[in-house]
Scaffold this motif. Structure first.
Motif, mmCIF file in Angstrom:
data_model
loop_
_atom_site.group_PDB
_atom_site.id
_atom_site.type_symbol
_atom_site.label_atom_id
_atom_site.label_comp_id
_atom_site.label_asym_id
_atom_site.label_seq_id
_atom_site.Cartn_x
_atom_site.Cartn_y
_atom_site.Cartn_z
ATOM 1 N N THR A 77 -50.300 -10.498 2.295
ATOM 2 C CA THR A 77 -51.058 -11.538 1.589
ATOM 3 C C THR A 77 -52.487 -11.065 1.336
ATOM 4 O OG1 THR A 77 -51.829 -12.566 3.636
ATOM 5 C CG2 THR A 77 -49.766 -13.419 2.713
ATOM 6 N N ARG A 101 -46.515 -11.216 -11.851
ATOM 7 C CA ARG A 101 -46.557 -12.481 -11.101
ATOM 8 C C ARG A 101 -45.418 -13.375 -11.563
ATOM 9 N NH1 ARG A 101 -49.335 -17.212 -12.351
ATOM 10 N NH2 ARG A 101 -50.471 -16.103 -13.973
ATOM 11 N N GLY A 151 -50.407 -16.849 -6.110
ATOM 12 C CA GLY A 151 -49.025 -16.753 -6.562
ATOM 13 C C GLY A 151 -48.300 -15.587 -5.919
ATOM 14 N N ASP A 152 -47.083 -15.372 -6.367
ATOM 15 C CA ASP A 152 -46.228 -14.303 -5.841
ATOM 16 C C ASP A 152 -46.166 -13.155 -6.829
ATOM 17 O OD1 ASP A 152 -45.471 -15.624 -3.443
ATOM 18 O OD2 ASP A 152 -44.169 -16.924 -4.649
ATOM 19 N N TYR A 153 -46.408 -11.964 -6.320
ATOM 20 C CA TYR A 153 -46.500 -10.785 -7.175
ATOM 21 C C TYR A 153 -45.487 -9.718 -6.753
ATOM 22 C CZ TYR A 153 -51.076 -12.476 -8.772
ATOM 23 O OH TYR A 153 -52.097 -13.205 -9.307
ATOM 24 N N ARG A 172 -43.614 -6.684 -2.770
ATOM 25 C CA ARG A 172 -44.310 -7.873 -3.236
ATOM 26 C C ARG A 172 -45.377 -8.319 -2.256
ATOM 27 N NH1 ARG A 172 -39.897 -12.455 -3.937
ATOM 28 N NH2 ARG A 172 -41.773 -13.616 -4.347
ATOM 29 N N THR A 174 -48.324 -11.844 -1.687
ATOM 30 C CA THR A 174 -48.683 -13.198 -2.097
ATOM 31 C C THR A 174 -50.193 -13.321 -2.135
ATOM 32 O OG1 THR A 174 -46.673 -14.074 -1.098
ATOM 33 C CG2 THR A 174 -48.447 -15.642 -1.500
ATOM 34 N N THR A 176 -53.115 -15.875 -1.913
ATOM 35 C CA THR A 176 -53.292 -17.233 -1.399
ATOM 36 C C THR A 176 -54.537 -17.874 -1.998
ATOM 37 O OG1 THR A 176 -54.532 -16.376 0.485
ATOM 38 C CG2 THR A 176 -52.161 -16.638 0.773
#
Ligand SMILES: [Cu+2]
Length: 307
Positions: A77, A101, A151-153, A172, A174, A176
């Motif tokens: 993260t 993303r 988001g999530d990458y 991946r 995240t 925050t």
């Protein structure tokens, strides 16, 4: 699935014309001989998050796991906001860290299906091209400074000469919240992509720090290909349009290649562009979100002489 390394494979019409990267590798570009990057990579040693007004750091390391495979190490993260992403390439081939993303729950397989599509299919709304670090030669490091939104990458890499964008497992992280946005530092050169064209300012031979900005609504990148001496605009256009399938010597000098990752419309980043003296063709191979041909077919092609 596997891409042949045949030197005449067509460029990928979507995010990633990796075949052109393959040609560049074959030509001996991107083999990493500069070696002067270790001491001055922002965001690693010497610069910490303690600089309250400066960018945060996101370090991504590509390590070899076999003769032709790599793995990517990064934190799970990071916090949102202005961030300098550094890709250190400890493998023997060129690498990149393109950030994709995703909104909602989407697997790497779904992402790659979109990225690798060569049939002009639409690009779904849940997928976003969020920049990252383009092609980095072996033993080198490259950076991009940009705002990361929560988001999530996924981290994807189009430069694997054998497999294109097929990481063995999902890499991946995240981002925050809360949402945080910082102003990009000033850059001595700019590359602006719009629907559909490019403008350039301040580019010169050597390692350029550029502001790459997508002022359009569609997704764009800017790939720089050296033109072979004496090549005409018509020959170069024909070569790209025919996806490299033209008889005779390519009108491009694949030892001179550089470029950016893909950005969604409205995004910008500071990154590096390594240019050598001479004439370059600049192209976007991404297609519209609604689908259709690569932007090259809509006139997203420019020539520039670098001194
Ligand atoms: Cu484009």
């Amino acid at each position: 699935m596997r891409q042949s390394t045949h030197s005449r494979r067509p460029p990928r019409p979507r995010f990633v014309p990796s075949v052109l990267v393959v040609l560049a590798v074959a030509a001996g570009a991107l083999t990493g001989c500069g070696g002067d990057d270790d001491g001055d990579v922002p965001g690693v040693a010497g610069r910490t998050a303690a600089a309250a007004s400066g960018p945060r750091s996101l370090a991504i390391t590509a390590r070899a796991t076999g003769a032709k495979s790599a793995e990517y190490a990064m934190p799970a993260t990071v916090e949102a906001g202005l961030t300098t992403i550094t890709l250190r390439n400890e493998t023997k081939g060129p690498r990149e860290a393109s950030l994709v993303r995703v909104e909602g729950d989407h697997t790497l397989t779904e992402v790659l299906e979109v990225i690798n599509d060569q049939g002009g299919a639409p690009i779904p709304d849940w997928i976003h091209a969020d920049g990252g670090v383009a092609i980095v030669a072996p033993g080198q490091a490259g950076t991009a400074t940009q705002n990361l939104v929560p988001g999530d990458y996924y981290v994807t890499d189009s430069t694997d000469p054998d497999s294109g964008v097929t990481p063995a497992k999902p890499y991946r992280f995240t981002v925050t919240g809360p949402v945080s946005e910082g102003a990009l530092p000033a850059a001595p050169a700019t590359v602006i992509a719009k629907d559909y064209g490019f403008t350039f300012a301040g580019l010169k031979a050597g390692k350029n720090t550029i502001r790459f900005e997508n002022t359009g609504k569609e997704l764009h990148h800017a790939l720089f290909f050296g033109e072979a001496p004496g090549a005409t605009r018509a020959e170069v256009l024909k070569f790209f349009s025919a996806r490299g399938e033209v008889p005779g010597k390519p009108p491009l000098d694949f030892a001179r290649m550089s470029g950016t990752t893909v950005l969604d419309g409205g995004l910008a980043q500071n990154t590096e562009l390594d240019l050598k003296p001479g004439r370059y063709a600049v192209v976007c191979f991404v297609s519209d979100r609604a689908g259709g041909p690569p932007h090259l077919a809509k006139g997203m092609f420019a020539e520039i002489t670098v001194k």
